[in-house]
Design an enzyme around this catalytic site. Structure first.
Site, PDB file in Angstrom:
ATOM      1  N   SER A   1      37.985  41.569  26.784  1.00 49.92           N
ATOM      2  CA  SER A   1      37.100  40.416  26.620  1.00 49.92           C
ATOM      3  C   SER A   1      35.904  40.613  27.535  1.00 49.92           C
ATOM      4  CB  SER A   1      37.837  39.130  27.003  1.00 49.92           C
ATOM      5  OG  SER A   1      36.937  38.044  27.154  1.00 49.92           O
TER       6      SER A   1
ATOM      7  N   TYR B   1      43.361  34.078  32.288  1.00 48.25           N
ATOM      8  CA  TYR B   1      42.875  34.838  31.137  1.00 48.25           C
ATOM      9  C   TYR B   1      41.948  35.953  31.607  1.00 48.25           C
ATOM     10  CZ  TYR B   1      40.246  35.858  26.854  1.00 48.25           C
ATOM     11  OH  TYR B   1      39.640  36.485  25.791  1.00 48.25           O
TER      12      TYR B   1
END
Length: 255
Positions: free
Chosen positions: A148, A161
């Site tokens: 990401s 995350y």
């Protein structure tokens, strides 16, 4: 037919970027293994690929379970005899906010932290751990990890995350170094904001959606654009590329 007769495992292939990748890989000639925890979604993608005249099988899997992962690899090798591509795409993020708190480090419960790590980072570790011996025996293979933009930039508000995705980036680099001698390439995609179910709820917020579109291309990405990057890294067109951390983010990381 850039992946003709290749056997490709794609985790999280029941929706979003994984689904787009599964359909594209199949179109390019791969035998696609759909690894997905959501049975309804997994079966639907399997059927769509078969209806389009390509080959796919769905295996319901929890990638945070070592027993599940070991079983998947045994089934794939038993059916196809080899594994050429592993796209570690599965992960949880904003769409899982009702189950796991997406917050700063101090506000994140340990239980939620551990669960996010178990899927986003441990899942990559486990799938790779059991695929690598097959690829080493073949003396060939491609692993693509989906991280990401959070993995390379200090994006706040979802620290577990972010940490998990940063771990995927670091793991990609060391895997590339460790297994290059076996003709195994390992690369990583770092998507920016992509219009998938994972951030659908967030994109409904007009203010946040506008912020996501502040990259140089002035829009969010499409799942098919991540699939195209994964295809390139999985194909022989990228045969001299390994250890690459590739932002696919509309130029956001360049600003």
């Amino acid at each position: 037919m850039r992946l003709k007769n290749k056997v490709a495992i794609i985790t999280g292939a029941g929706s979003g970027q994984g689904k787009a990748s599964a359909k594209l890989f199949a179109k390019e000639g791969a035998k696609v293994v759909i690894v997905e925890w959501n049975e309804e979604n997994g079966k639907q993608v399997e059927q769509e690929i078969i209806d389009e005249g390509h080959e796919a099988i769905f295996i319901k899997t929890d990638i945070s379970s070592e027993e599940n992962v070991r079983s998947v690899i045994d089934q794939v090798v038993g059916k196809f005899g080899r594994i050429d591509i592993l796209f570690n795409n599965a992960g949880i993020g904003f769409s899982a906010r009702s189950k796991y708190k997406m917050a700063s480090l101090m506000e994140t419960p340990l239980e939620d932290w551990n669960k996010i790590m178990s899927i986003n980072l441990n899942g990559v570790y486990l799938m790779s751990k059991y695929v690598l011996p097959i690829m080493i025996e073949q003396e060939s293979g491609n692993i693509v990890n989906n991280s990401s933009l959070n993995g390379i930039l200090g994006v706040t508000g979802a620290d577990a995350y972010t940490a998990s995705k940063g771990g995927v980036v670091a793991l990609t680099r060391v895997m590339a170094v460790d297994y290059g001698k076996h003709n195994i390439r390992v690369n990583c995609i770092c998507p920016g904001a992509i219009d998938t179910p994972m951030i659908a709820e967030v994109l409904d917020n007009e203010k946040i959606a506008k912020n996501f579109a502040t990259n140089p291309l002035k829009r969010v990405g499409k799942p098919e654009e991540i699939a195209s990057a994964a295809l390139f890294l999985s194909s022989d067109e990228s045969s001299f590329i390994t250890g690459l951390i590739m932002p696919v983010d509309g130029g956001w990381s360049a600003v």
